[in-house]
Enzyme design. Structure first.
Site, PDB file in Angstrom:
ATOM      1  N   HIS A   7     -16.290  33.729 -17.463  1.00  0.00           N
ATOM      2  CA  HIS A   7     -16.709  32.415 -16.976  1.00  0.00           C
ATOM      3  C   HIS A   7     -16.143  32.118 -15.599  1.00  0.00           C
ATOM      4  O   HIS A   7     -15.244  32.805 -15.115  1.00  0.00           O
ATOM      5  CB  HIS A   7     -16.323  31.296 -17.956  1.00  0.00           C
ATOM      6  N   GLU A  43     -13.549  19.889 -21.785  1.00  0.00           N
ATOM      7  CA  GLU A  43     -14.357  20.931 -21.145  1.00  0.00           C
ATOM      8  C   GLU A  43     -15.711  21.128 -21.800  1.00  0.00           C
ATOM      9  O   GLU A  43     -15.902  20.845 -22.987  1.00  0.00           O
ATOM     10  CB  GLU A  43     -13.598  22.261 -21.144  1.00  0.00           C
ATOM     11  N   GLN A  60     -17.644  26.978 -16.921  1.00  0.00           N
ATOM     12  CA  GLN A  60     -16.725  26.142 -17.698  1.00  0.00           C
ATOM     13  C   GLN A  60     -16.377  24.913 -16.849  1.00  0.00           C
ATOM     14  O   GLN A  60     -15.688  25.029 -15.834  1.00  0.00           O
ATOM     15  CB  GLN A  60     -15.452  26.939 -18.010  1.00  0.00           C
ATOM     16  N   HIS A  84     -10.982  28.597 -11.132  1.00  0.00           N
ATOM     17  CA  HIS A  84     -10.534  29.950 -11.476  1.00  0.00           C
ATOM     18  C   HIS A  84     -11.716  30.833 -11.856  1.00  0.00           C
ATOM     19  O   HIS A  84     -12.824  30.348 -12.103  1.00  0.00           O
ATOM     20  CB  HIS A  84      -9.501  29.918 -12.612  1.00  0.00           C
ATOM     21  N   GLU A 134      -8.116  34.409 -14.725  1.00  0.00           N
ATOM     22  CA  GLU A 134      -7.829  34.317 -16.155  1.00  0.00           C
ATOM     23  C   GLU A 134      -8.281  35.592 -16.841  1.00  0.00           C
ATOM     24  O   GLU A 134      -9.319  36.166 -16.491  1.00  0.00           O
ATOM     25  CB  GLU A 134      -8.593  33.108 -16.737  1.00  0.00           C
TER      26      GLU A 134
END
Lengths: 142, 142
Positions: A7, A43, A60, A84, A134
């Site tokens: 994502h 989220e 996301q 991110h 991530e």
């Protein structure tokens, strides 16, 4: 091993407004919503496509639920935008160990709880060409 | 219609160093390299996964080849990091028309030349929740 872009994490001030933007502009629909108390966010996951490892790629959308949330701090300094990039792996512990052996720092000593009950860790943006990265091991396969 | 996350565009100061970072850290390999004179960049595409529309998702590493390149300006103000997010579509003209009808501004009146001989347009970040967004119609299907 990294097998997909899982994502793109996007910081927003108003989750409902952001969801409405993506729906109106591209027709993207909400696949899943949750609150992550540990990360301090509300989220929404918008599923964009399936991936050839049996997973999927999402946007996301992240709205802070408290002032000390990392997303609140990001919004204060950067405004809305990409927060991110997340890579999917079948084993977040093994991938984190492999990556830290190359000199990249992980933010957590142990994986934490991510979206869909996934296991996640983050890599320090200063060690990753300016990108907060991530690693995610997701139980969702479609 | 958008059918995939096509790539994440990443601004870097030194393409060779950035390629080396992604190879060393994650084992990502260069799928393709080219120079885009119109955009003022030298670029490398790292293929991360295949997508269920018959395309793929890439990281696109972008190094400016001249000072007036948008990537050079981005590096000056933001440093290295995510420059844009690109969505794949089978018809960039139709998608651009549909998106601009919702009030989002496109940067070009006509599609321009992108990676792999693709046709691309960009959407204004101020109209896209702070994200410079690319629409791409790629001839590459795998």
């Amino acid at each position: 091993m990294i097998t997909r872009v899982d994502h793109i994490g996007i910081a927003c001030r108003d989750l409902a407004a952001s969801i409405a933007f993506y729906q109106r502009t591209y027709g993207f629909e909400v696949f899943h919503q949750e609150v992550n108390e540990q990360q301090g966010v509300r989220e929404a996951m918008l599923r964009i496509n399936g991936t050839d490892d049996g997973g999927a790629t999402y946007l996301q959308l992240l709205e802070p639920i408290r002032e000390d949330s990392p997303i609140a701090k990001f919004l204060e300094s950067h405004g809305e935008g990409v927060h991110h990039v997340a890579f999917g792996t079948a084993d977040v512990r093994a991938e984190t160990a492999a990556v830290t052996e190359t000199g990249v720092r992980a933010l957590y000593p142990e994986p934490r709880h991510g979206t869909f009950g996934s296991q996640i860790n983050f890599l320090h943006p200063k060690d990753c060409q300016g990108i907060l990265t991530e690693l995610v091991q997701s139980p969702v396969h479609e």
